[in-house]
Design a protein around this motif. Structure first.
Motif, PDB file in Angstrom:
ATOM      1  N   ASN A   1      -6.590 -35.850 -42.664  1.00 40.37           N
ATOM      2  CA  ASN A   1      -7.835 -36.603 -42.562  1.00 40.37           C
ATOM      3  C   ASN A   1      -8.191 -37.188 -43.924  1.00 40.37           C
ATOM      4  O   ASN A   1      -7.976 -36.544 -44.963  1.00 40.37           O
ATOM      5  CB  ASN A   1      -8.958 -35.690 -42.073  1.00 40.37           C
ATOM      6  CG  ASN A   1     -10.184 -36.485 -41.641  1.00 40.37           C
ATOM      7  OD1 ASN A   1     -10.928 -37.007 -42.465  1.00 40.37           O
ATOM      8  ND2 ASN A   1     -10.399 -36.564 -40.340  1.00 40.37           N
ATOM      9  N   LYS A   2      -8.722 -38.406 -43.933  1.00 41.29           N
ATOM     10  CA  LYS A   2      -9.057 -39.063 -45.198  1.00 41.29           C
ATOM     11  C   LYS A   2     -10.144 -38.331 -45.980  1.00 41.29           C
ATOM     12  O   LYS A   2     -10.335 -38.592 -47.171  1.00 41.29           O
ATOM     13  CB  LYS A   2      -9.488 -40.510 -44.933  1.00 41.29           C
ATOM     14  CG  LYS A   2      -8.338 -41.432 -44.547  1.00 41.29           C
ATOM     15  CD  LYS A   2      -8.805 -42.861 -44.343  1.00 41.29           C
ATOM     16  CE  LYS A   2      -7.639 -43.767 -43.984  1.00 41.29           C
ATOM     17  NZ  LYS A   2      -8.066 -45.172 -43.722  1.00 41.29           N
ATOM     18  N   GLN A   3     -10.854 -37.439 -45.313  1.00 46.17           N
ATOM     19  CA  GLN A   3     -11.876 -36.652 -46.000  1.00 46.17           C
ATOM     20  C   GLN A   3     -11.308 -35.388 -46.631  1.00 46.17           C
ATOM     21  O   GLN A   3     -12.037 -34.626 -47.260  1.00 46.17           O
ATOM     22  CB  GLN A   3     -12.992 -36.290 -45.019  1.00 46.17           C
ATOM     23  CG  GLN A   3     -13.745 -37.500 -44.475  1.00 46.17           C
ATOM     24  CD  GLN A   3     -14.835 -37.119 -43.490  1.00 46.17           C
ATOM     25  OE1 GLN A   3     -14.974 -35.959 -43.117  1.00 46.17           O
ATOM     26  NE2 GLN A   3     -15.612 -38.095 -43.073  1.00 46.17           N
ATOM     27  N   ALA A   4     -10.005 -35.172 -46.479  1.00 46.03           N
ATOM     28  CA  ALA A   4      -9.372 -33.977 -47.048  1.00 46.03           C
ATOM     29  C   ALA A   4      -9.410 -34.037 -48.576  1.00 46.03           C
ATOM     30  O   ALA A   4      -9.361 -35.122 -49.170  1.00 46.03           O
ATOM     31  CB  ALA A   4      -7.928 -33.880 -46.566  1.00 46.03           C
ATOM     32  N   PRO A   5      -9.492 -32.889 -49.240  1.00 44.08           N
ATOM     33  CA  PRO A   5      -9.457 -32.879 -50.707  1.00 44.08           C
ATOM     34  C   PRO A   5      -8.091 -33.333 -51.225  1.00 44.08           C
ATOM     35  O   PRO A   5      -7.085 -33.252 -50.517  1.00 44.08           O
ATOM     36  CB  PRO A   5      -9.724 -31.413 -51.056  1.00 44.08           C
ATOM     37  CG  PRO A   5      -9.316 -30.656 -49.842  1.00 44.08           C
ATOM     38  CD  PRO A   5      -9.623 -31.536 -48.672  1.00 44.08           C
TER      39      PRO A   5
END
Length: 209
Positions: free
Chosen positions: A102-106
Motif C-alpha cells: 500500500n502506498k501508505q506503507a512506511p
C-alpha cells in the motif's frame, strides 16, 4: 538491473526512483504513466522488475497483469497502490505477482519488499496479507461479495466504480460494449443489487473506491 515504474503520478515515480537508486545500486529505472506506455515499453525492452499502480488512466492493474503474464509468465511484478489489500491482493498473488504494498506503507516496508524481490528473489507477503490467508477457509456465505467476482468482473467493477462509461471500458479492454453490459449484469447479480447507486454503495463499503 532494469526496473520499470508505472504510475501516473510523478511524485510516486520519483519517490520509488530515489529508494531504488539509493538502496539498490546499480539500478537503471524507466518510467511509464499509463498502461499503453507500459505495454509499448515491454514490447521493446526486458525488465527485471515492474512496479505497478493498480489504477491507471487507461486500464486497471488486473487486466494489465493478465497481458503481461500472458506475454512473459516469469515477469516479476510488485504492486504499489492505494487500493486495499483485502480486495485485490489475493487475486493478484494468484496471478503470480511478487508483492503488494500500500502506498501508505512506511519506507521500511517498501525497502523490505524490494530487498526480498531484488536481492533474494522471493515473494513479499506482509503481515496484513498473511492474516488474510489464515481466514481463507471461511464459509462461502461469509465471503465478501467482491470475492465472488471473476478477475475480469473485478476489473470492470473497479473501472465502473471509478466513473468509466461502458463505452470507455469496452475500448480499454478491446471488447464489444455488449460484452461489458453482460459483465455488468453479472456483477450486479453477484452483488445482489439492482441499481448503480447500490453498486456505488457496495463499492465504497468494500473499499473498491
Amino acid at each position: 538491473m532494469k526496473v520499470l515504474l508505472v504510475d501516473d503520478h510523478m511524485i510516486i515515480r520519483q519517490s520509488l526512483l530515489y529508494i531504488l537508486q539509493s538502496q539498490f545500486p546499480p539500478v537503471l529505472c524507466f518510467e511509464a504513466r499509463t498502461g499503453e506506455e507500459c505495454t509499448t515499453m515491454l514490447k521493446k525492452e526486458n525488465f527485471d522488475l515492474l512496479i505497478l499502480d493498480l489504477t491507471l488512466p487507461d486500464t486497471d492493474g488486473i487486466a494489465l497483469t493478465e497481458w503481461i503474464m500472458q506475454r512473459n509468465p516469469h515477469q516479476k511484478i510488485l504492486f504499489f497502490s492505494t487500493s486495499p489489500t483485502e480486495v485485490f491482493a489475493k487475486r493478484l498473488y494468484q496471478m503470480g505477482i511478487m508483492g503488494y504494498i500500500n502506498k501508505q506503507a512506511p519506507i521500511s516496508e517498501i525497502s523490505n519488499a524490494l530487498y526480498a524481490i531484488i536481492r533474494k528473489g522471493e515473494k513479499y507477503v506482509n503481515e496484513e496479507f498473511k492474516a488474510m490467508l489464515t481466514q481463507s477457509d471461511e464459509p462461502e456465505h461469509d465471503i465478501a461479495p467482491l470475492e465472488r467476482l471473476s478477475k475480469r468482473e473485478l476489473s470492470i467493477a473497479q473501472l465502473l466504480a471509478n466513473g468509466k462509461s461502458i463505452e470507455a471500458i469496452a475500448a480499454t479492454l478491446n471488447v464489444e460494449t455488449t460484452t461489458i453490459r453482460t459483465h455488468k449484469a453479472r456483477i450486479f447479480q453477484k452483488l445482489e443489487i439492482t441499481s448503480f447507486p447500490e453498486f456505488l454503495q457496495k463499492a465504497r463499503q468494500y473499499k473498491l473506491i
